[in-house]
Design a protein around this motif. Structure first.
Motif, PDB file in Angstrom:
ATOM      1  N   VAL A 183      61.763 -11.087  25.854  1.00 21.19           N
ATOM      2  CA  VAL A 183      61.248 -10.408  24.675  1.00 21.19           C
ATOM      3  C   VAL A 183      59.740 -10.236  24.739  1.00 21.19           C
ATOM      4  O   VAL A 183      58.997 -11.181  25.031  1.00 21.19           O
ATOM      5  CB  VAL A 183      61.620 -11.183  23.392  1.00 21.19           C
ATOM      6  CG1 VAL A 183      61.041 -10.487  22.153  1.00 21.19           C
ATOM      7  CG2 VAL A 183      63.132 -11.310  23.269  1.00 21.19           C
ATOM      8  N   THR A 184      59.303  -9.019  24.423  1.00 24.67           N
ATOM      9  CA  THR A 184      57.891  -8.715  24.223  1.00 24.67           C
ATOM     10  C   THR A 184      57.707  -8.219  22.794  1.00 24.67           C
ATOM     11  O   THR A 184      58.393  -7.304  22.353  1.00 24.67           O
ATOM     12  CB  THR A 184      57.405  -7.632  25.197  1.00 24.67           C
ATOM     13  OG1 THR A 184      57.567  -8.108  26.544  1.00 24.67           O
ATOM     14  CG2 THR A 184      55.938  -7.294  24.951  1.00 24.67           C
ATOM     15  N   LEU A 185      56.787  -8.849  22.076  1.00 28.68           N
ATOM     16  CA  LEU A 185      56.500  -8.486  20.691  1.00 28.68           C
ATOM     17  C   LEU A 185      55.202  -7.677  20.654  1.00 28.68           C
ATOM     18  O   LEU A 185      54.174  -8.113  21.172  1.00 28.68           O
ATOM     19  CB  LEU A 185      56.364  -9.747  19.844  1.00 28.68           C
ATOM     20  CG  LEU A 185      56.132  -9.588  18.347  1.00 28.68           C
ATOM     21  CD1 LEU A 185      57.327  -8.915  17.681  1.00 28.68           C
ATOM     22  CD2 LEU A 185      55.875 -10.956  17.699  1.00 28.68           C
ATOM     23  N   VAL A 186      55.255  -6.490  20.062  1.00 26.97           N
ATOM     24  CA  VAL A 186      54.080  -5.619  19.949  1.00 26.97           C
ATOM     25  C   VAL A 186      53.688  -5.539  18.475  1.00 26.97           C
ATOM     26  O   VAL A 186      54.461  -5.052  17.642  1.00 26.97           O
ATOM     27  CB  VAL A 186      54.370  -4.212  20.508  1.00 26.97           C
ATOM     28  CG1 VAL A 186      53.146  -3.318  20.328  1.00 26.97           C
ATOM     29  CG2 VAL A 186      54.749  -4.305  21.984  1.00 26.97           C
ATOM     30  N   VAL A 187      52.472  -6.022  18.176  1.00 25.93           N
ATOM     31  CA  VAL A 187      51.989  -6.118  16.798  1.00 25.93           C
ATOM     32  C   VAL A 187      50.720  -5.293  16.653  1.00 25.93           C
ATOM     33  O   VAL A 187      49.765  -5.479  17.409  1.00 25.93           O
ATOM     34  CB  VAL A 187      51.708  -7.588  16.413  1.00 25.93           C
ATOM     35  CG1 VAL A 187      51.161  -7.678  14.995  1.00 25.93           C
ATOM     36  CG2 VAL A 187      52.976  -8.418  16.555  1.00 25.93           C
ATOM     37  N   ARG A 188      50.718  -4.408  15.677  1.00 23.64           N
ATOM     38  CA  ARG A 188      49.550  -3.542  15.476  1.00 23.64           C
ATOM     39  C   ARG A 188      48.332  -4.335  15.010  1.00 23.64           C
ATOM     40  O   ARG A 188      47.209  -4.033  15.371  1.00 23.64           O
ATOM     41  CB  ARG A 188      49.873  -2.452  14.463  1.00 23.64           C
ATOM     42  CG  ARG A 188      48.713  -1.510  14.176  1.00 23.64           C
ATOM     43  CD  ARG A 188      49.118  -0.392  13.234  1.00 23.64           C
ATOM     44  NE  ARG A 188      50.060   0.521  13.862  1.00 23.64           N
ATOM     45  CZ  ARG A 188      50.575   1.589  13.260  1.00 23.64           C
ATOM     46  NH1 ARG A 188      50.256   1.846  11.999  1.00 23.64           N
ATOM     47  NH2 ARG A 188      51.410   2.380  13.892  1.00 23.64           N
ATOM     48  N   GLY A 189      48.539  -5.337  14.181  1.00 18.25           N
ATOM     49  CA  GLY A 189      47.440  -6.136  13.646  1.00 18.25           C
ATOM     50  C   GLY A 189      47.052  -7.289  14.548  1.00 18.25           C
ATOM     51  O   GLY A 189      47.538  -7.435  15.675  1.00 18.25           O
ATOM     52  N   ALA A 190      46.206  -8.162  13.989  1.00 19.02           N
ATOM     53  CA  ALA A 190      45.661  -9.271  14.780  1.00 19.02           C
ATOM     54  C   ALA A 190      46.520 -10.520  14.743  1.00 19.02           C
ATOM     55  O   ALA A 190      46.263 -11.475  15.486  1.00 19.02           O
ATOM     56  CB  ALA A 190      44.248  -9.601  14.289  1.00 19.02           C
ATOM     57  N   GLU A 191      47.548 -10.551  13.888  1.00 18.62           N
ATOM     58  CA  GLU A 191      48.365 -11.752  13.771  1.00 18.62           C
ATOM     59  C   GLU A 191      49.729 -11.414  13.178  1.00 18.62           C
ATOM     60  O   GLU A 191      49.975 -10.285  12.741  1.00 18.62           O
ATOM     61  CB  GLU A 191      47.656 -12.779  12.888  1.00 18.62           C
ATOM     62  CG  GLU A 191      47.354 -12.265  11.483  1.00 18.62           C
ATOM     63  CD  GLU A 191      46.553 -13.255  10.668  1.00 18.62           C
ATOM     64  OE1 GLU A 191      46.129 -14.282  11.227  1.00 18.62           O
ATOM     65  OE2 GLU A 191      46.348 -13.002   9.467  1.00 18.62           O
ATOM     66  N   ILE A 192      50.595 -12.427  13.148  1.00 13.10           N
ATOM     67  CA  ILE A 192      51.905 -12.289  12.534  1.00 13.10           C
ATOM     68  C   ILE A 192      51.722 -11.977  11.049  1.00 13.10           C
ATOM     69  O   ILE A 192      50.798 -12.469  10.393  1.00 13.10           O
ATOM     70  CB  ILE A 192      52.718 -13.587  12.712  1.00 13.10           C
ATOM     71  CG1 ILE A 192      52.967 -13.857  14.199  1.00 13.10           C
ATOM     72  CG2 ILE A 192      54.041 -13.513  11.964  1.00 13.10           C
ATOM     73  CD1 ILE A 192      53.723 -12.786  14.914  1.00 13.10           C
TER      74      ILE A 192
END
Length: 321
Positions: A183-192
């Motif tokens: 799994v690779t998680l791509v997050v637009r912001g700086a944190e969860i």
């Protein structure tokens, strides 16, 4: 043409709460739902656990008994089915409302995929789960891309990219990881995201810290192809092998019908429909809103537990109590 006092669009928990209040008021009603009973909940991930306790999800005074501190999706679907059964609700499932027109006499004519109705009042309780927020990138329409996540088994032993930072994305990342996915998680912001369930946050943070789930923050998916994805990161573009993309980028209400009817929308407030917060009536007399749809594109404002009261407000206004 069928005639009722009230037509409720949407058979989720809040639409059902409205039906219960209609019965209490002695008014005839029909609920028209384009999908299954509590369709949004039905489409939730199979193993999803609610943030709320079962007591806060109750409607109609019917106890919601769960063996868990917080109920899961399967328990909630069964609970609302039993509520519908207890009240012998007049529900038309798999019937889509196509148009609502206000007549000169003040009544409404509602055209659905199966029937025509004339009613005195219309309640829109459609939620927001039907229209996914798209990434608008090349390859988003490929069969490997999903905007709805149901069951982790499909992704066992596959290279999976999960896009998003809140509960849906984090649940998908953790569940597919535990089925053997890479799994690779791509997050637009700086944190969860700040809305992530408090008992889940340590789990995802530890999986990322241990390198068991790869995470890119301040990043965006830029392109999807049959065998790979391209991710824009703080360090530049990365091409990565990929079998599936789970795009948990959020959902939005469909306000097209409200717009055609002439209901005012405050675009500067995220598309919030104009309504009286005391009565839930819109600027169109006799047309009411209930539930998540009241928040416009802010889908983190209204939930089952804090919008159940909308049903009582609406029928207090209709009956003049």
């Amino acid at each position: 043409m069928e005639n009722y006092d009230v037509l409720i669009v949407g058979c989720g928990p809040i639409g059902m709460a409205c039906a219960i209040e209609a019965q209490k008021a002695g008014l005839s009603y029909v609920i028209v739902e384009k999908g299954a009973l509590v369709n949004s909940l039905y489409n939730y991930p199979v193993f999803m656990t609610f943030f709320s306790t079962s007591q806060r999800l109750e409607i109609g005074g019917v106890p919601f008994v769960s063996i868990n501190p917080k109920p899961n999706r399967n328990e909630s679907v069964e609970y609302y089915r039993r509520v519908a059964e207890k009240f012998s609700m007049n529900i038309r499932l798999f019937e889509k409302v196509n148009d609502v027109q206000k007549k000169p006499d003040g009544h409404f004519e509602v055209q659905s995929s199966k029937a025509t109705y004339e009613v005195r009042y219309v309640i829109i309780a459609t939620g927001f789960y039907d229209v996914p927020v798209l990434m608008d990138i090349p390859g988003e329409n490929l069969p490997k891309v999903a905007h709805y996540y149901k069951d982790p088994h499909l992704y066992a032993f596959q290279n999976v990219v999960v896009v998003g930072a809140n509960n849906s994305a984090i649940d998908a990342a953790l569940e597919t990881y535990r089925k053997g996915a890479k799994v690779t998680l791509v997050v637009r912001g700086a944190e969860i995201g700040s809305y992530v369930k408090y008992w889940v946050r340590p789990d995802i943070e530890n999986r990322i810290k241990e390198g068991e789930i790869k995470a890119f923050f301040n990043a965006e998916l830029e392109q999807i192809s049959e065998r790979s994805v391209r991710i824009r990161t703080e360090k530049g573009l990365i091409d990565q092998e990929n079998d599936f993309v789970i795009a948990m980028t959020g959902y939005k209400p469909d306000f097209s019908m409200l717009g055609r009817l002439g209901v005012e929308l405050e675009e500067n407030k995220g598309g919030v429909p104009v309504y009286n917060p005391d009565t839930m009536e819109t600027n169109l007399q006799g047309l009411y809103l209930a539930g998540v749809v009241c928040g416009g594109r802010d889908t983190h404002k209204w939930f089952i537990e804090n919008s159940r009261v909308h049903a009582e407000q609406i029928f207090a206004h209709i009956t003049g109590i």
